[in-house]
Write an enzyme that holds these catalytic residues in place. Structure first.
Site, PDB file in Angstrom:
ATOM      1  N   GLY B  32     -13.329   6.070 -18.150  1.00  0.00           N
ATOM      2  CA  GLY B  32     -12.100   6.852 -18.074  1.00  0.00           C
ATOM      3  C   GLY B  32     -12.291   8.352 -18.159  1.00  0.00           C
ATOM      4  O   GLY B  32     -11.360   9.111 -17.892  1.00  0.00           O
ATOM      5  N   CYS B 241       8.312 -11.659   0.884  1.00  0.00           N
ATOM      6  CA  CYS B 241       7.860 -11.005   2.116  1.00  0.00           C
ATOM      7  C   CYS B 241       8.531 -11.666   3.327  1.00  0.00           C
ATOM      8  O   CYS B 241       8.573 -12.889   3.436  1.00  0.00           O
ATOM      9  CB  CYS B 241       6.352 -11.124   2.228  1.00  0.00           C
ATOM     10  SG  CYS B 241       5.696 -10.616   3.834  1.00  0.00           S
ATOM     11  N   CYS B 244       5.446 -13.503   5.416  1.00  0.00           N
ATOM     12  CA  CYS B 244       4.591 -14.579   4.876  1.00  0.00           C
ATOM     13  C   CYS B 244       5.206 -15.245   3.657  1.00  0.00           C
ATOM     14  O   CYS B 244       4.586 -16.110   3.049  1.00  0.00           O
ATOM     15  CB  CYS B 244       3.193 -14.048   4.551  1.00  0.00           C
ATOM     16  SG  CYS B 244       3.106 -13.104   3.023  1.00  0.00           S
ATOM     17  N   CYS B 265       4.663  -7.475   3.007  1.00  0.00           N
ATOM     18  CA  CYS B 265       3.502  -7.181   2.162  1.00  0.00           C
ATOM     19  C   CYS B 265       2.863  -5.864   2.591  1.00  0.00           C
ATOM     20  O   CYS B 265       2.679  -5.623   3.776  1.00  0.00           O
ATOM     21  CB  CYS B 265       2.428  -8.262   2.303  1.00  0.00           C
ATOM     22  SG  CYS B 265       2.877  -9.853   1.680  1.00  0.00           S
ATOM     23  N   CYS B 271      -1.254 -10.644   3.812  1.00  0.00           N
ATOM     24  CA  CYS B 271      -0.124 -11.151   4.583  1.00  0.00           C
ATOM     25  C   CYS B 271      -0.622 -11.991   5.768  1.00  0.00           C
ATOM     26  O   CYS B 271      -0.125 -13.087   6.024  1.00  0.00           O
ATOM     27  CB  CYS B 271       0.707  -9.971   5.076  1.00  0.00           C
ATOM     28  SG  CYS B 271       2.375 -10.416   5.581  1.00  0.00           S
TER      29      CYS B 271
END
Lengths: 207, 291
Positions: B32, B241, B244, B265, B271
């Site tokens: 980090g 979606c 899909c 998506c 997708c």
């Protein structure tokens, strides 16, 4: 050409066979070793470095050091100094504190971890990376935990001084400052970044 | 596939790669924390992923298979260009399939398909310092990181609650890595934040203009900042979606020719894989090959 030191051309051992792709390969294994600490990673097809350097230690220095990175050798020899100067162009320093990379070939006689660059509070990355050559690795040893380890992991690192894990916990206590270590033996490497905790309750015996 | 002659493998010279590699190793050792590095001028402008490209170029090898996504899609300008860049300068094998890639360079998304421990995710980062809009002086933000003093960011999130009744930050949502460093996850939607936590894959971040790299090692704790009475939550949609029928993916709003709109998506590979497996949504009937 006023340098009185003769360049030992005849004795100079070769470096990486294919500097671009070999150093990439070595780097990825070192990256993997530090991001999956306390696990064994094997390097292959390495050049033979001058004694007392292990093949993995030589490859790591060829991959990561250059004119920007002062290197400290615990046992400097004419051959290893010439090899590093020729292949990496690295400045060799005599004060451990000034080094960015340090090669330790006699762990029992190594300086304290606090004797190396620890980084600054605002720049903890300005700390040394130690390459410590050890006798070997085994499955029996302390328990490690921290970033990169899913739960806990055990590995034995042979040939370290008896109080080593205590001084590692002192190094751990000053995180995010502190040194990072790459243990090497032959062509194997094990990473130990400063973020890793060790629980040294040896299952049987001890160091 | 052969690389263009006249370039070093993956464009960067070896000294630059070594410098970036050293920075990446320190980044992994201090999860980090933003490691400064000597960002190079690249053959595309800042803001087009120069940080991510330099990280990818430094880790990339001949054995790797590269996937590049921009907002989840393999087919947008940025993704196509970066893929072609590595194709030309490194002769890289590339793929659209998440599971086939060993390195995935991404702008603003994490793939929906869970990653594995042999994969590396490289993020393109515009603003690596999470507090930069609150405190523009780098000398001060460095001091705050050194002291782990992140009150400023908590006040900002609190002010969101005071003004809007909830935390209004929806992307680049600040996280705390390994309980120590506050980190900008790059402008991924907060929907993706939980995927940062305990990921089996190594995650590397490159900011070219700001000259910083940082990292999240695998299996590392990543917490999104929140409050006990306002816990962190991710976006949800009313409908699945439209292509899909996925209910678990991040959806983009698409305006249709007829004036309507649909939600699909953002991860194009996810997708398409679902559609190929026979899933259909409200906007494509089973007889159509694809939308």
């Amino acid at each position: 050409m006023n340098d009185p030191r003769p360049l030992p051309t005849s004795a100079l051992l070769p470096g990486l066979n294919d500097p671009v792709h070999d150093s990439q390969r070595v780097f990825r294994i070192v990256l993997s070793a530090l991001s999956n600490p306390a696990s064994l990673h094997a390097l292959a097809d390495l050049p033979v470095p001058p004694a007392p350097m292990h093949a993995a230690a030589g490859a790591v220095l060829l991959t990561l050091s250059d004119y920007e990175t002062p290197v400290w050798l615990q046992s400097p020899t004419e051959a290893s100094a010439a090899w590093l100067r020729f292949h990496c162009g690295t400045p060799l320093v005599t004060k451990a504190k000034e080094a960015q990379f340090a090669l330790i070939d006699q762990p029992l006689a190594m300086p304290p971890l606090s004797g190396f660059a620890q980084g600054l509070a605002e720049y903890p990355d300005r700390s040394a990376t130690l390459i410590v050559q050890v006798r070997g690795f085994s499955s029996e040893g302390p328990l490690f935990s921290g970033p990169g380890i899913n739960g806990q992991r055990r590995i034995g690192i042979d040939g370290l001084p008896g109080d080593f894990w205590q001084s590692w916990q002192n190094n751990r206590a000053i995180a995010p400052l502190g040194v990072d270590i790459l243990f090497v033996s032959g062509t194997s490497v094990v990473g130990l970044p400063r973020s890793i905790d060790v629980q040294n309750k040896p299952a049987r015996g001890g160091v | 596939m052969n690389a263009l002659p006249g370039y070093n493998f993956a464009y960067l010279d070896e000294q630059t790669k070594r410098m970036i590699r050293r920075a990446l190793l320190k980044a992994v050792a201090i999860p980090g924390y933003q490691v400064p590095f000597g960002s190079r001028e690249m053959p595309l402008p800042y803001g087009w992923g120069t940080g991510g490209i330099q990280v990818t170029a430094s880790i990339l090898g001949q054995e790797d298979v590269l996937k590049v996504i921009d907002q989840g899609s393999d087919d947008t300008t940025n993704a196509v260009n970066i893929r072609r860049f590595f194709n030309r300068t490194a002769g890289m094998a590339t793929t659209d399939r998440t599971e086939e890639a060993s390195i995935i360079q991404t702008r603003h998304r994490i793939p929906e398909k869970p990653l594995n421990e042999n994969q590396i995710l490289v993020f393109q980062v515009p603003l690596p310092e999470p507090m930069t809009r609150l405190e523009p002086r780098e000398a001060v933000t460095r001091k705050l990181h050194a002291l782990a003093d992140y009150g400023l960011m908590h006040v900002k999130l609190y002010e969101d609650i005071a003004r809007y009744g909830h935390i209004a930050t929806t992307y680049d949502y600040p996280v705390l890595v390994n309980g120590r460093y506050l980190m900008a996850p790059s402008p991924i939607p907060k929907f993706d934040n939980p995927k940062l936590h305990m990921s089996p894959a190594l995650q590397l971040f490159g900011a070219g203009r700001e000259k910083r790299v940082y990292a999240i090692p695998p299996w590392t704790r990543v917490e999104s900042l929140d409050f006990e009475d306002h816990p962190f939550s991710i976006q949800r949609w009313q409908q699945p979606c439209a292509l899909c029928d996925a209910e678990d993916s991040f959806l983009d709003e698409v305006v249709l020719d007829g004036g309507g709109r649909m939600f699909v998506c953002s991860d194009s590979d996810y997708c398409q894989t679902r559609q190929a497996a026979g899933h259909t949504g409200s906007e494509n009937t089973p007889t159509e090959v694809s939308a």
